[in-house]
Scaffold this motif. Structure first.
Motif, short mmCIF file in Angstrom:
data_model
loop_
_atom_site.label_atom_id
_atom_site.label_comp_id
_atom_site.label_asym_id
_atom_site.label_seq_id
_atom_site.Cartn_x
_atom_site.Cartn_y
_atom_site.Cartn_z
N ASN A 51 0.81 -1.21 0.00
CA ASN A 51 0.00 0.00 0.00
C ASN A 51 0.85 1.28 0.00
O ASN A 51 0.36 2.35 0.33
CB ASN A 51 -0.99 0.02 1.18
N VAL A 52 2.12 1.15 -0.41
CA VAL A 52 3.00 2.31 -0.58
C VAL A 52 3.48 2.32 -2.02
O VAL A 52 4.15 1.39 -2.47
CB VAL A 52 4.20 2.27 0.40
N GLU A 53 3.10 3.37 -2.74
CA GLU A 53 3.46 3.49 -4.16
C GLU A 53 4.48 4.60 -4.34
O GLU A 53 4.30 5.71 -3.84
CB GLU A 53 2.20 3.82 -4.97
N LEU A 54 5.55 4.32 -5.08
CA LEU A 54 6.58 5.31 -5.37
C LEU A 54 6.40 5.85 -6.78
O LEU A 54 6.21 5.09 -7.73
CB LEU A 54 7.96 4.68 -5.27
N ILE A 55 6.47 7.16 -6.90
CA ILE A 55 6.40 7.82 -8.21
C ILE A 55 7.59 8.75 -8.32
O ILE A 55 7.76 9.65 -7.50
CB ILE A 55 5.10 8.63 -8.37
N ARG A 56 8.42 8.50 -9.32
CA ARG A 56 9.54 9.42 -9.57
C ARG A 56 8.99 10.59 -10.37
O ARG A 56 8.45 10.41 -11.45
CB ARG A 56 10.66 8.73 -10.35
N GLY A 57 9.10 11.77 -9.79
CA GLY A 57 8.60 12.96 -10.45
C GLY A 57 9.00 14.20 -9.69
O GLY A 57 9.64 14.13 -8.64
N ASP A 58 8.58 15.35 -10.22
CA ASP A 58 8.98 16.63 -9.68
C ASP A 58 7.74 17.47 -9.41
O ASP A 58 6.88 17.57 -10.28
CB ASP A 58 9.88 17.33 -10.70
N VAL A 59 7.64 18.06 -8.23
CA VAL A 59 6.47 18.88 -7.91
C VAL A 59 6.35 20.09 -8.83
O VAL A 59 5.27 20.66 -8.96
CB VAL A 59 6.47 19.36 -6.43
N ARG A 60 7.42 20.48 -9.49
CA ARG A 60 7.36 21.61 -10.42
C ARG A 60 6.77 21.23 -11.76
O ARG A 60 6.48 22.09 -12.58
CB ARG A 60 8.75 22.21 -10.60
N ASN A 61 6.58 19.95 -12.00
CA ASN A 61 5.99 19.46 -13.24
C ASN A 61 4.50 19.17 -12.98
O ASN A 61 4.18 18.23 -12.27
CB ASN A 61 6.73 18.21 -13.70
N MET A 62 3.63 19.98 -13.55
CA MET A 62 2.21 19.86 -13.27
C MET A 62 1.65 18.50 -13.68
O MET A 62 0.77 17.97 -13.01
CB MET A 62 1.44 20.99 -13.95
N GLU A 63 2.15 17.91 -14.73
CA GLU A 63 1.67 16.58 -15.13
C GLU A 63 2.05 15.53 -14.09
O GLU A 63 1.25 14.64 -13.78
CB GLU A 63 2.21 16.20 -16.52
N ASP A 64 3.26 15.61 -13.54
CA ASP A 64 3.66 14.69 -12.47
C ASP A 64 2.74 14.86 -11.26
O ASP A 64 2.29 13.89 -10.66
CB ASP A 64 5.10 14.96 -12.02
N MET A 65 2.46 16.12 -10.91
CA MET A 65 1.60 16.39 -9.76
C MET A 65 0.17 15.88 -9.98
O MET A 65 -0.42 15.28 -9.10
CB MET A 65 1.57 17.89 -9.44
N LYS A 66 -0.38 16.14 -11.15
CA LYS A 66 -1.75 15.70 -11.43
C LYS A 66 -1.84 14.18 -11.38
O LYS A 66 -2.79 13.62 -10.82
CB LYS A 66 -2.21 16.22 -12.79
N ARG A 67 -0.85 13.52 -11.96
CA ARG A 67 -0.84 12.05 -11.95
C ARG A 67 -0.73 11.52 -10.52
O ARG A 67 -1.45 10.61 -10.11
CB ARG A 67 0.34 11.55 -12.80
N ALA A 68 0.15 12.11 -9.74
CA ALA A 68 0.36 11.65 -8.37
C ALA A 68 -0.84 11.97 -7.47
O ALA A 68 -1.15 11.21 -6.56
CB ALA A 68 1.62 12.28 -7.79
N ALA A 69 -1.52 13.07 -7.72
CA ALA A 69 -2.63 13.50 -6.86
C ALA A 69 -3.96 12.85 -7.22
O ALA A 69 -4.92 12.97 -6.45
CB ALA A 69 -2.77 15.02 -6.93
N GLU A 70 -4.02 12.15 -8.32
CA GLU A 70 -5.28 11.54 -8.75
C GLU A 70 -5.79 10.55 -7.69
O GLU A 70 -5.12 9.61 -7.31
CB GLU A 70 -5.08 10.81 -10.08
N GLY A 71 -6.98 10.82 -7.19
CA GLY A 71 -7.63 9.92 -6.25
C GLY A 71 -7.19 10.05 -4.80
O GLY A 71 -7.67 9.31 -3.95
N VAL A 72 -6.29 10.98 -4.50
CA VAL A 72 -5.85 11.11 -3.11
C VAL A 72 -6.87 11.92 -2.30
O VAL A 72 -7.61 12.73 -2.83
CB VAL A 72 -4.44 11.75 -2.98
N THR A 73 -6.90 11.65 -1.02
CA THR A 73 -7.80 12.36 -0.12
C THR A 73 -7.06 13.38 0.74
O THR A 73 -7.69 14.28 1.30
CB THR A 73 -8.56 11.38 0.79
#
Length: 110
Positions: A51-73
């Motif tokens: 239940n721990v998922e790792l995503i390599r990405g950068d908070v300055r990249n809006m596409e990375d953020m949108k992908r990572a934030a999908e479905g989070v509460t």
């Protein structure tokens, strides 16, 4: 105690992020977004936990953020520029990482 949530931890592979993940993962689903430039992840007991998922990405990249934030509460925004000298030499980058992207995403951090 937070329970039953899907939580995104930006900068979650850093020192503070990994410790927070260790506290939260047993009762929540955790998604970690990080560049892994200062990777504290390798020294934790968190590798290989379902239940721990790792995503390599950068908070300055809006596409990375949108992908990572999908479905989070909930989002714990821990991404930052590390080191006093680095922060002083890069104030615009520091502010961008700390504030701008989260404001653009339009989510509430808790």
């Amino acid at each position: 105690m937070i329970q039953g949530e899907t939580i995104l931890l930006t900068g979650g592979a850093g020192f503070i992020g990994t410790r927070l993940c260790e506290e939260l993962y047993e009762h929540n689903t955790i998604r970690v977004l990080d560049t892994f430039s200062r990777n504290s992840w390798e020294t934790t007991r968190l590798r290989g936990i379902d239940n721990v998922e790792l995503i390599r990405g950068d908070v300055r990249n809006m596409e990375d953020m949108k992908r990572a934030a999908e479905g989070v509460t909930r989002i714990g925004h821990l991404a930052s520029i590390a080191g006093v000298g680095t922060v002083l030499n890069n104030p615009a980058l520091t502010m961008d990482v700390a504030l701008t992207v989260i404001a653009e995403l339009g989510v509430r951090c808790v």
